[in-house]
Scaffold this motif. Structure first.
Motif, mmCIF file in Angstrom:
data_model
loop_
_atom_site.group_PDB
_atom_site.id
_atom_site.type_symbol
_atom_site.label_atom_id
_atom_site.label_comp_id
_atom_site.label_asym_id
_atom_site.label_seq_id
_atom_site.Cartn_x
_atom_site.Cartn_y
_atom_site.Cartn_z
ATOM 1 N N SER A 25 -2.316 5.988 -9.346
ATOM 2 C CA SER A 25 -2.007 7.454 -9.518
ATOM 3 C C SER A 25 -1.845 7.743 -10.989
ATOM 4 N N GLY A 54 -5.895 2.100 -3.560
ATOM 5 C CA GLY A 54 -5.771 1.928 -2.140
ATOM 6 C C GLY A 54 -4.483 1.580 -1.765
ATOM 7 N N GLY A 55 -3.581 1.099 -2.553
ATOM 8 C CA GLY A 55 -2.210 0.372 -2.558
ATOM 9 C C GLY A 55 -2.106 -0.924 -2.068
ATOM 10 N N GLY A 176 1.436 11.009 4.038
ATOM 11 C CA GLY A 176 0.121 10.678 3.936
ATOM 12 C C GLY A 176 -0.469 9.895 5.148
ATOM 13 N N GLN A 178 -1.720 6.768 5.617
ATOM 14 C CA GLN A 178 -1.742 5.138 5.454
ATOM 15 C C GLN A 178 -0.529 4.853 6.349
ATOM 16 N N GLN A 181 3.014 3.989 4.669
ATOM 17 C CA GLN A 181 3.804 5.338 4.359
ATOM 18 C C GLN A 181 4.685 5.701 5.767
ATOM 19 N N GLN A 236 -4.395 11.314 2.832
ATOM 20 C CA GLN A 236 -4.359 10.049 2.874
ATOM 21 C C GLN A 236 -3.470 9.426 1.877
ATOM 22 N N ASP A 237 -3.445 9.763 0.599
ATOM 23 C CA ASP A 237 -2.614 8.796 -0.281
ATOM 24 C C ASP A 237 -1.364 9.358 -0.656
ATOM 25 N N TRP A 238 -0.336 8.580 -1.046
ATOM 26 C CA TRP A 238 1.040 9.235 -0.900
ATOM 27 C C TRP A 238 1.147 10.084 -2.050
ATOM 28 N N ASN A 239 0.461 9.831 -3.307
ATOM 29 C CA ASN A 239 0.517 10.896 -4.427
ATOM 30 C C ASN A 239 0.004 12.336 -4.075
ATOM 31 N N GLN A 240 -1.175 12.349 -3.042
ATOM 32 C CA GLN A 240 -1.544 13.636 -2.470
ATOM 33 C C GLN A 240 -0.413 14.361 -1.672
#
Length: 403
Positions: A25, A54-55, A176, A178, A181, A236-240
């Protein structure tokens, strides 16, 4: 920057060092660049960035495959805990005990559990680089102002004002898509709503009776309510999800302190643009998880010397300040001064100074148990017909098997 005595005694020739991690990120990239700068500017070696998007759930299998396949990187990121134990047992990880002793890590790493998490049978196999805690809730001050309500100071207050956020066209809770999370959020809610004693009974002592009990029933019911409050945001992503809080599209997010890096690059000011609640405002505590770097055995003496030089640099005071100031995490050294920090980081430092800490789940649960919990929580999150009671019983069975 001072160079460790052990490295000075065995200085390596210039090496291109591939370092694998999952920091992709904006805030994470700015932070990991500080590690790269420390290596490139203070040694003859070159940081070759091996970021994997993708983490950790995506990156760790790739890293392990490279290592056991005979094509290891020079270094790689894992979380504190049990993730690398099998690799250590197989003799695939470089022993860093000489570096740790030369640098005096035992005297400066705080809390000591972080170095303990790098220790196996009395030998040290990783360099801890930060203290990350999941125990945070981040709130958009603008979203609550738009909804005509005060910024809440606890999870209880947040639940009460969530309908006002919805009426104002906001998504109350940003989450998100995933599994890590959703399971991580559940863990935060468990400490805040079931209490530290019961959380330790489940995660440390593997007490399935407590997992089936009344305190965890409250957690699962709250988790079901959170599922409803998160409807309407498809990311999907935590930063989103963090960005939805930054823009005021969402009211809040339960996420680790790495979210602060995203607020920082968006020029958001803690206490003015966003607020933070350690322990959801219910139980002010930090879990002292975080990240560490491991160094595969390669059989190359020059590369091994370079690996030890990098390990020392990662823990050096200047690197610790530069990296953690960008990452949103706390330094693992108790002897560094972060000088001017924002009010959220200061809350974390105060809790650390008070000893208001818990071990992270990664230190108490095996990767297999964590993966089972991830699967359950994401199934529950994405299956509205699954009841809180059904999910609680399945969770208790996972804890029972872990015990």
């Amino acid at each position: 920057m001072a160079v460790t005595a052990i490295v000075s005694a065995s200085a390596a020739g210039a090496e291109d060092m591939e370092v694998m991690h999952w920091w992709t990120s904006g805030g994470e990239a700015a932070a990991v660049a500080e590690f790269a700068n420390a290596l490139n500017e203070n040694t003859e070696h070159t940081w070759v960035d091996g970021a994997i998007a993708g983490g950790g759930d995506v990156a760790r299998p790739v890293m392990v495959s490279r290592i056991i396949g005979g094509d290891p990187p020079a270094a790689f990121q894992f979380n504190h805990g049990l993730q690398a134990q099998e690799l250590i047992e197989a003799g695939l990880m470089l022993d860093l005990t000489d570096v740790a002793e030369a640098e005096g890590w035992a005297d400066v790493v705080n809390p000591p559990s972080l170095l303990d998490a790098c220790t196996y049978e009395g030998r040290i196999y990783c360099a801890p680089v930060n203290i990350h805690s999941w125990q945070w809730m981040w709130l958009s001050n603008q979203a609550f102002e738009d909804a005509g309500v005060e910024v809440p100071t606890s999870w209880t207050e947040f639940v009460e004002v969530a309908p006002a956020l919805r009426e104002a066209g906001k998504v109350p809770l940003a989450v998100g898509g995933q599994a890590w999370q959703q399971n991580g959020m559940f863990g935060v809610m468990a400490i805040a709503l079931a209490g530290q004693e019961d959380w330790l009974a489940v995660n440390r002592d593997k007490n399935a009776d407590v997992a089936r009990g009344e305190s965890y029933a409250r957690v699962f019911q709250a988790f079901a309510e959170a599922r409803e409050m998160a409807e309407g945001l498809d990311v999907q992503d935590w930063n989103q999800a963090t960005n939805a809080v930054i823009t005021g599209e969402a009211g809040a997010q339960i996420m680790g302190d790495w979210a602060q890096g995203e607020f920082a690059i968006a020029d958001m000011v803690a206490g003015e643009d966003y607020s933070c609640l350690p322990g959801l405002g219910e139980v002010a505590v930090l879990d002292t998880g975080g990240d560490a770097f491991y160094f595969p055995v390669t059989g190359d003496a020059d590369l091994e010397a370079a690996q030890k030089e990098l390990a020392a640099l990662l823990v050096a005071p200047e690197t610790q300040v530069a990296f953690n100031s960008k990452k949103g995490s706390l330094p693992i050294r108790g002897d560094v001064d972060l000088e001017s920090v924002n009010e959220c980081t200061q809350k974390g430092l105060d809790l650390l100074a008070e000893g208001a800490t818990l071990p992270s789940g990664n230190e108490l649960l095996t990767p297999d148990t964590i993966n089972q919990a991830n699967d359950l929580m994401t199934e529950f999150w994405n299956t509205p017909s699954m009841t809180a009671e059904d999910a609680q019983e399945r969770y208790a069975q996972i804890i029972e098997q872990a015990g």
